[in-house]
Design an enzyme around this catalytic site. Structure first.
Site, mmCIF file in Angstrom:
data_model
loop_
_atom_site.group_PDB
_atom_site.id
_atom_site.type_symbol
_atom_site.label_atom_id
_atom_site.label_comp_id
_atom_site.label_asym_id
_atom_site.label_seq_id
_atom_site.Cartn_x
_atom_site.Cartn_y
_atom_site.Cartn_z
ATOM 1 N N HIS A 281 60.987 87.107 47.811
ATOM 2 C CA HIS A 281 60.870 87.823 49.079
ATOM 3 C C HIS A 281 61.912 88.929 49.179
ATOM 4 O O HIS A 281 63.078 88.733 48.815
ATOM 5 C CB HIS A 281 61.045 86.855 50.245
ATOM 6 C CG HIS A 281 61.057 87.510 51.594
ATOM 7 N ND1 HIS A 281 59.992 88.249 52.072
ATOM 8 C CD2 HIS A 281 62.006 87.550 52.567
ATOM 9 C CE1 HIS A 281 60.284 88.701 53.280
ATOM 10 N NE2 HIS A 281 61.503 88.297 53.596
ATOM 11 N N SER A 282 61.491 90.108 49.647
ATOM 12 C CA SER A 282 62.390 91.207 49.990
ATOM 13 C C SER A 282 63.353 91.545 48.841
ATOM 14 O O SER A 282 62.926 91.965 47.774
ATOM 15 C CB SER A 282 63.154 90.844 51.271
ATOM 16 O OG SER A 282 63.835 91.947 51.791
#
Length: 411
Positions: A281-282
């Site tokens: 994620h991210s």
């Protein structure tokens, strides 16, 4: 043309305002701003447990007040933003410990200390492993969160506090992965240093020469100090000084990128699983691309598929080679924040991995909203890989095929 009486009236107004501001300035100089500010903000001391905070997680995994049943309220004290923020951060630290407990008790994960040869004196980090993370011969799932305050097992603290545990933690991913026969590794890329309080500096004694300063110089110094007080009061009505700290980096884990590289070298590369799957994620996506830049052949040889969620990686800024870009195109998908329905193709910004809508415009929700799609993507990738292996006459495993392909490509 202005008449003389009009000019005189304007001058009179200006003179009145000048007197008023002179009076106000004189009044402010007499106010002890430090004492005034002390009355504006409560002490920055907060409860140490959820029970003391008078909050609990209900059966739906929602944080609720034990008496009123209401959701968490950030603005507990009006006009005291910093106090509210510090209260929120204190609750966040408790939530972090709560999630660790869930990982150990609900998910049966084991905490493993990093570095693996850590000494008694040095700072340390940790990751979580399922019982079969290193021994599962088939599949291994590696979970990498984004940057910031989130720790092992979390996607977003804001979601845990304001929405529920399912959307904000990695627990649903762990639970489903186990049900589908994966071993699981939960990384902790933001635990990079030990923060210790810096010893207070001794207050310097007044100089014996201070009284010899010219009166004008002393007045200027007094004016600067008064202005500093007023500016500080305007900026934030709080005199409470937090203790100064310094950060001692954790050896070989001093950044998210270092942490992922360390875990890869000491755990993932030594795991028995033929097929490694990654959810990043991210900032976790950026760390993964950085890992590929340093361990390209190994990653290609072991990783079956990568699911990114609103990744912030940039193949150009990170100098990803053409061969890495091609591999990402084939083995990676990035579910991004978008108003489009879930799984709708989104125009790629760079020639790396295909982008799909996560079905939400909220960055922190992208992992949870794409949850089912990610596992479907992994299943399809595994099936495709198995079918390719069976149909190949010259290469018996995907791993050897990748090694051969890379060698030919590098030539």
């Amino acid at each position: 043309k202005c008449s003389f009486s009009h000019v005189l009236r304007l001058y009179s107004i200006w003179f009145t305002f000048s007197l008023f501001f002179a009076y106000l300035s004189n009044l402010l100089s007499r106010i002890d701003l430090d004492e005034l500010m002390k009355k504006d903000e409560p002490p920055l001391t907060f409860p140490k447990t959820l029970e003391e905070f008078e909050y609990t997680f209900n059966e739906q995994g929602q944080l609720r007040h034990t008496t009123t049943g209401e959701a968490f309220v950030f603005n507990a004290r009006e006009d005291l933003h910093r106090w509210n923020q510090k209260r929120y951060e204190a609750l966040g630290e408790i939530v972090t410990q709560y999630v660790y407990e869930l990982l150990e008790k609900k998910c049966n994960m084991t905490k493993v200390i990093l570095p693996v040869d850590v000494t008694e004196e040095e700072p340390r980090s940790f990751i979580y492993l399922s019982a079969d993370a290193m021994s599962n011969p088939a599949k291994l799932l590696v979970l990498i969160q984004g940057g910031g305050v989130v720790r092992a097992g979390q996607w977003a603290r804001r979601l845990i506090i304001n929405q529920d545990l399912d959307s904000g933690t990695q627990i649903p991913f762990i639970t489903r992965a186990k049900e589908e026969g994966y071993g699981v590794m939960v990384l902790n890329p933001n635990e990079n240093h030990l923060e210790v309080e810096r010893p207070a500096k001794p207050t310097p004694l007044p100089s014996s020469e201070a009284s010899d300063e010219p009166a004008e110089k002393r007045e200027c110094k007094h004016d600067r100090e008064s202005k500093k007080k007023r500016d500080f009061y305007e900026k934030y009505r709080n005199p409470q000084k937090e203790s100064e700290t310094e950060q001692i980096p954790i050896r070989e884990n001093g950044s998210p990128e270092e942490h992922l590289l360390y875990v890869w070298d000491h755990f993932v590369s030594n795991a028995a699983a033929r097929n490694v799957f990654i959810v990043a994620h991210s900032y976790g996506g950026l760390s993964l691309v950085e890992l590929m830049c340093q361990r390209e052949a190994q990653v290609k040889d072991r990783v079956c598929a990568v699911a990114m969620t609103d990744s912030v990686h940039n193949i150009w800024h990170q100098d990803a080679s053409k061969s890495i870009q091609e591999w990402l195109q084939q083995h990676c998908r990035n579910w991004v924040s978008s108003p489009e329905p879930l799984d709708t193709p989104v125009e790629p910004m760079l020639p790396d991995c295909p982008r799909l809508s996560a079905g939400t415009e909220r960055h922190e929700l992208t992992s949870w909203r794409s949850f089912n799609s990610i596992f479907q993507f992994f299943s399809k990738a595994l099936q495709t890989g198995d079918e390719y292996e069976e149909s190949s006459n010259t290469v018996t495993t995907r791993s050897s095929h990748r090694t051969k392909h890379e060698h030919n490509h590098d030539d």
